[in-house]
Write an enzyme that holds these catalytic residues in place. Sequence first.
Site, PDB file in Angstrom:
ATOM      1  N   SER A 197       0.915  -1.184   0.026  1.00 12.47           N
ATOM      2  CA  SER A 197      -0.038  -0.086  -0.047  1.00 12.47           C
ATOM      3  C   SER A 197       0.684   1.320   0.083  1.00 12.47           C
ATOM      4  O   SER A 197       0.338   2.367  -0.281  1.00 12.47           O
ATOM      5  CB  SER A 197      -0.826   0.017   1.255  1.00 12.47           C
ATOM      6  OG  SER A 197      -1.862  -1.021   1.168  1.00 12.47           O
ATOM      7  N   PHE A 213      -9.576   8.391  16.567  1.00 11.91           N
ATOM      8  CA  PHE A 213     -10.510   7.679  17.105  1.00 11.91           C
ATOM      9  C   PHE A 213     -10.108   6.183  17.102  1.00 11.91           C
ATOM     10  O   PHE A 213     -11.116   5.347  17.489  1.00 11.91           O
ATOM     11  CB  PHE A 213     -11.977   7.544  15.945  1.00 11.91           C
ATOM     12  CG  PHE A 213     -12.290   8.881  15.886  1.00 11.91           C
ATOM     13  CD1 PHE A 213     -13.120   9.750  16.843  1.00 11.91           C
ATOM     14  CD2 PHE A 213     -12.042   9.609  14.557  1.00 11.91           C
ATOM     15  CE1 PHE A 213     -13.613  10.985  16.409  1.00 11.91           C
ATOM     16  CE2 PHE A 213     -12.429  10.765  14.244  1.00 11.91           C
ATOM     17  CZ  PHE A 213     -13.143  11.525  15.350  1.00 11.91           C
TER      18      PHE A 213
HETATM   19 ZN   LIG Z   1      -2.708  -4.691   3.021  1.00 12.07          ZN
END
Ligand SMILES: [Zn+2]
Length: 564
Positions: free
Chosen positions: A119, A299
């Site tokens: 990613s 959060f």
């Molecule tokens: Zn991944």
Amino acid sequence: MWPSGWYCGVLLLVVSVASNTVEVVYPSPVLMETESSYWLQLARKELEEALHKPKLTNVAKNVILFLGDGMGITVGTAGRILKGQKKGVSGEEGYLAWERFPNVGLIKTYNLDKQVADSAATATAFLTGVKANYYTLGVNGKVKLDDCEASLKPENRVESILKWAQDANKATGVVTTAQVTHATPAGLYAKTSNRKWQCDTAIMKAGPDALRCKDIARQLVEDEPAINMKVIMGGGRQEMGEPLESGAEEVCVRTDGRNLVQEWKNSKAAQGKNYTYITTTRELRSVNTQNAEYIMGLFGDIHVPYEVDRNTSLDGTPSLKEMVEVALRRLKKDEDGFFLMVEGGRIDHGLHWGQPRRALEELLAMEEALEAALKMISLEETLVVVTADHSHVITMNGYPERGNNILGVVMNDDVEDHMPFTTLMFTNGHGFNYTWNGEKVMRRNLSGVDTTEADFEALAAVPTSPGSETHGGEDVGVYAIGPMAHLFHRVHEQNYVAHVMAYASCIGPYENDCERPVQRPENIYKHVKDLNKKIINSGGTPVATCSVALVSITLAYVTRLLRC
Ligand SMILES: [Zn+2]
Ligand SMILES: *[C@@H]1O[C@H](CO)[C@@H](O)[C@H](O)[C@H]1NC(C)=O
Ligand SMILES: *[C@@H]1O[C@H](CO)[C@@H](O)[C@H](O)[C@H]1NC(C)=O
Ligand SMILES: *[C@@H]1O[C@H](CO)[C@@H](O)[C@H](O)[C@H]1NC(C)=O
Ligand SMILES: *[C@@H]1O[C@H](CO)[C@@H](O)[C@H](O)[C@H]1NC(C)=O
């Protein structure tokens, strides 16, 4: 008016429980499906839509990128079906909101040094417009994993669309369900030879050569362009040096003792800027976007909890949709427009754990966020792009009946061990479960197992450690609507995504390239508006209807009664 989704679901449920005819199979909502005329009409309508496909060539004031982390083609198909089934219908005939966008292409996701991508390198590609090596962020292909020294050389560093948008005076923000220092959001602002260097401790562990490099969390609060972001929402309090929740897993706890949230607040205060820091749904709902110039919402100690686990009370954590709504309220205030990236960051995590339900619910949460966003913007001036960074090794297989539970099992005579298998399964993952029965190798017997549970791990052919199912290497989709959306039209390299967004909004490498063919016929705008209305109102569900399904089930029930 046709009944709304939940109403439809409840009706169908009541009737199906009463009649006991809908066991696992969800009925198609389209009564006319067996008539050729239905398909002729449907195709004609679609042709009509294609012939009047909007082509907006004006400069986009705003750009919103929705990034489904790990959202490969299979997950999209399965998500579309689950969406329908949650409303009580079969689902295959429906659409996800972005699947109604008029422009679609395919994206090649490979990294410079890997066939199957991670990613970080993919974020670098679609956010900076330059393809990169595995695990690297904000640097070009001259920088290999862990090469801190090379990543510090100015000539190896690349700017992202975040910087380009800020240079054009646009408000910028990021909303994610992953840590705000995770690969995809960090692709907007960080420059590093290892995406894992989210806190100082990770850099220390990497050895003395890495010590000259700055961790990603510090880059978020100290460096351009991150410090200019008006909205930062996601998880990752731990990396930022906030106190650990009791019992929290330690993934990247700071060694330097710094509290970067406090430092972020101090720097805003020192500049006389209005800011707000929030950690719960209650606080998010009370943000006054008129006053708050800078919003940081963290959060989660690590990531924001999965949609299926989320504490939905006011003291719990918000949905992605609610975060996006507040982010847009803030960003829309700036006159020069905005750039916002929204990441469904945990589709990827659910898949890494081999848990289809968990992943698909994250996908549907992202869709809700997109639908909310579409209601708040004008597509005449906003380019909306939906894509994924890479795929996963999940597949949809067997010959399940139409309307079979997408999270359920399938069986046919060709299966040699005569045991059911799930429609969705993985080529590798932790769900590997083969045993020796003294005679032969047996796979897990799924009879009586609830495969629709969030924690259910679907079968995998090759075993991996927990959470380590791998990405997949095939292309992912890109779906676009709004100005210059038609520039997505074939198979593209992933770095092209950044260029379309920049060209459309006339920023970064294209800031001096703002000449556009004059083309503002009102009917095109009207068409875009109508299309948007259709996308939002249908929620992607097909024209036909629950009432029709209701009639067919009732008929089936009556038939069964008569037979008895
Ligand atoms: Zn991944
Ligand atoms: C900053 O916030 C305060 C209230 O906290 C408000 O009175 C003031 O007008 C705000 N300033 C701007 C520029 O919005
Ligand atoms: C949600 O969070 C609040 C505050 O931490 C807690 O009191 C409540 O028990 C939680 N609810 C659930 C269902 O976990
Ligand atoms: C593996 O399969 C066996 C046989 O069906 C089953 O008893 C066991 O619970 C499975 N293990 C896991 C971790 O699912
Ligand atoms: C699988 O489990 C079911 C239910 O427990 C059982 O009836 C069936 O015989 C099992 N199949 C095999 C091949 O073991």
